[in-house]
Design a protein around this motif. Sequence first.
Motif, PDB file in Angstrom:
ATOM      1  N   PHE B 111     -47.703  26.018 -13.781  1.00 32.93           N
ATOM      2  CA  PHE B 111     -49.150  25.776 -13.952  1.00 32.93           C
ATOM      3  C   PHE B 111     -49.357  24.444 -14.693  1.00 32.93           C
ATOM      4  O   PHE B 111     -50.155  23.603 -14.282  1.00 32.93           O
ATOM      5  CB  PHE B 111     -49.787  26.904 -14.776  1.00 32.93           C
ATOM      6  CG  PHE B 111     -50.425  28.002 -13.964  1.00 32.93           C
ATOM      7  CD1 PHE B 111     -50.199  29.332 -14.282  1.00 32.93           C
ATOM      8  CD2 PHE B 111     -51.268  27.718 -12.877  1.00 32.93           C
ATOM      9  CE1 PHE B 111     -50.797  30.367 -13.550  1.00 32.93           C
ATOM     10  CE2 PHE B 111     -51.868  28.732 -12.134  1.00 32.93           C
ATOM     11  CZ  PHE B 111     -51.632  30.060 -12.472  1.00 32.93           C
ATOM     12  N   TYR B 112     -48.572  24.260 -15.754  1.00 33.37           N
ATOM     13  CA  TYR B 112     -48.787  23.061 -16.574  1.00 33.37           C
ATOM     14  C   TYR B 112     -48.414  21.787 -15.813  1.00 33.37           C
ATOM     15  O   TYR B 112     -49.155  20.809 -15.815  1.00 33.37           O
ATOM     16  CB  TYR B 112     -47.983  23.157 -17.883  1.00 33.37           C
ATOM     17  CG  TYR B 112     -48.353  22.052 -18.854  1.00 33.37           C
ATOM     18  CD1 TYR B 112     -47.429  21.103 -19.264  1.00 33.37           C
ATOM     19  CD2 TYR B 112     -49.660  21.957 -19.333  1.00 33.37           C
ATOM     20  CE1 TYR B 112     -47.789  20.080 -20.128  1.00 33.37           C
ATOM     21  CE2 TYR B 112     -50.032  20.938 -20.201  1.00 33.37           C
ATOM     22  CZ  TYR B 112     -49.088  20.002 -20.590  1.00 33.37           C
ATOM     23  OH  TYR B 112     -49.460  18.982 -21.445  1.00 33.37           O
ATOM     24  N   THR B 113     -47.263  21.836 -15.117  1.00 28.36           N
ATOM     25  CA  THR B 113     -46.841  20.646 -14.346  1.00 28.36           C
ATOM     26  C   THR B 113     -47.840  20.360 -13.224  1.00 28.36           C
ATOM     27  O   THR B 113     -48.179  19.200 -12.966  1.00 28.36           O
ATOM     28  CB  THR B 113     -45.432  20.866 -13.765  1.00 28.36           C
ATOM     29  OG1 THR B 113     -44.522  21.158 -14.838  1.00 28.36           O
ATOM     30  CG2 THR B 113     -44.941  19.624 -13.018  1.00 28.36           C
ATOM     31  N   ALA B 114     -48.381  21.409 -12.609  1.00 23.48           N
ATOM     32  CA  ALA B 114     -49.405  21.200 -11.564  1.00 23.48           C
ATOM     33  C   ALA B 114     -50.597  20.450 -12.163  1.00 23.48           C
ATOM     34  O   ALA B 114     -51.121  19.497 -11.563  1.00 23.48           O
ATOM     35  CB  ALA B 114     -49.852  22.542 -10.988  1.00 23.48           C
ATOM     36  N   SER B 115     -50.982  20.820 -13.379  1.00 21.51           N
ATOM     37  CA  SER B 115     -52.147  20.149 -14.002  1.00 21.51           C
ATOM     38  C   SER B 115     -51.819  18.689 -14.308  1.00 21.51           C
ATOM     39  O   SER B 115     -52.664  17.802 -14.136  1.00 21.51           O
ATOM     40  CB  SER B 115     -52.564  20.883 -15.276  1.00 21.51           C
ATOM     41  OG  SER B 115     -51.641  20.654 -16.333  1.00 21.51           O
ATOM     42  N   LEU B 116     -50.582  18.418 -14.703  1.00 18.18           N
ATOM     43  CA  LEU B 116     -50.188  17.020 -14.988  1.00 18.18           C
ATOM     44  C   LEU B 116     -50.200  16.199 -13.698  1.00 18.18           C
ATOM     45  O   LEU B 116     -50.631  15.049 -13.674  1.00 18.18           O
ATOM     46  CB  LEU B 116     -48.790  16.969 -15.618  1.00 18.18           C
ATOM     47  CG  LEU B 116     -48.624  17.592 -17.009  1.00 18.18           C
ATOM     48  CD1 LEU B 116     -47.147  17.613 -17.415  1.00 18.18           C
ATOM     49  CD2 LEU B 116     -49.456  16.849 -18.047  1.00 18.18           C
ATOM     50  N   LEU B 117     -49.723  16.812 -12.613  1.00 19.10           N
ATOM     51  CA  LEU B 117     -49.671  16.081 -11.333  1.00 19.10           C
ATOM     52  C   LEU B 117     -51.067  15.854 -10.761  1.00 19.10           C
ATOM     53  O   LEU B 117     -51.313  14.873 -10.059  1.00 19.10           O
ATOM     54  CB  LEU B 117     -48.789  16.841 -10.336  1.00 19.10           C
ATOM     55  CG  LEU B 117     -47.309  16.862 -10.725  1.00 19.10           C
ATOM     56  CD1 LEU B 117     -46.515  17.755  -9.778  1.00 19.10           C
ATOM     57  CD2 LEU B 117     -46.716  15.456 -10.732  1.00 19.10           C
ATOM     58  N   LEU B 118     -51.990  16.747 -11.119  1.00 16.55           N
ATOM     59  CA  LEU B 118     -53.387  16.509 -10.687  1.00 16.55           C
ATOM     60  C   LEU B 118     -53.985  15.353 -11.491  1.00 16.55           C
ATOM     61  O   LEU B 118     -54.795  14.585 -10.974  1.00 16.55           O
ATOM     62  CB  LEU B 118     -54.196  17.805 -10.812  1.00 16.55           C
ATOM     63  CG  LEU B 118     -53.811  18.863  -9.761  1.00 16.55           C
ATOM     64  CD1 LEU B 118     -54.361  20.241 -10.115  1.00 16.55           C
ATOM     65  CD2 LEU B 118     -54.258  18.440  -8.364  1.00 16.55           C
ATOM     66  N   ASP B 119     -53.530  15.191 -12.747  1.00 12.77           N
ATOM     67  CA  ASP B 119     -53.903  13.957 -13.490  1.00 12.77           C
ATOM     68  C   ASP B 119     -53.392  12.741 -12.707  1.00 12.77           C
ATOM     69  O   ASP B 119     -54.115  11.775 -12.490  1.00 12.77           O
ATOM     70  CB  ASP B 119     -53.210  13.904 -14.863  1.00 12.77           C
ATOM     71  CG  ASP B 119     -53.799  14.846 -15.893  1.00 12.77           C
ATOM     72  OD1 ASP B 119     -53.065  15.197 -16.842  1.00 12.77           O
ATOM     73  OD2 ASP B 119     -54.971  15.243 -15.736  1.00 12.77           O
ATOM     74  N   VAL B 120     -52.130  12.822 -12.290  1.00  8.45           N
ATOM     75  CA  VAL B 120     -51.476  11.674 -11.634  1.00  8.45           C
ATOM     76  C   VAL B 120     -52.216  11.279 -10.359  1.00  8.45           C
ATOM     77  O   VAL B 120     -52.308  10.104 -10.016  1.00  8.45           O
ATOM     78  CB  VAL B 120     -49.991  12.003 -11.333  1.00  8.45           C
ATOM     79  CG1 VAL B 120     -49.345  10.939 -10.444  1.00  8.45           C
ATOM     80  CG2 VAL B 120     -49.203  12.165 -12.633  1.00  8.45           C
TER      81      VAL B 120
END
Lengths: 27, 156
Positions: B111-120
Amino acid sequence: TGSVGTSVASAEQDELSSRLAKLRDQM
Amino acid sequence: MALPAQLRSIQHHLRTAQEHENRDPVVAYYCRLYAMQTGMKLDSKTPECRKFLVKLMDQLESMKQELGDNDSISQEVVGNAHIENYALKMFLYADNEDRAGRFHKNMIKSFYTASLLLDVLSVFGELSEENIQHRKYARWKATYVHNCLKTGETPV
């Protein structure tokens, strides 16, 4: 030294910006 | 090189880049590109930040050399799809675990990495409303489940 330091800083900043722009243009 | 405190908000994106160095170099490249662009907005004035950003730029340029013939790097629209698909794949894995009531470190991290990649994804332009919602939900869920597991509560 203050003004020299500032101009070095802004020159480096400008260089970073143009490198980033170049990196993106090539995409 | 140690990350200057002024740039702490990009540390997780940089860590995600390291984690994907070999697994998915395209993800690593765009995480670093996002970190570079964000870092320049945060602080490119203080000497330690500038030094860090110059090193990051060196890394980006050499990655560009290595990956240059990859369409995901040479064509933005392909890169955008690559990152978005990867982010949503992580989101769906975590969401399935959540709905199945399987709460564990992996699903929290997904979940957290998905949120970071949506930042990207924002390096390609404005996020869609749907991706903004996904990012908010993923970040909230990661925090909520993490806190539940820490206090011994069962997440709802």
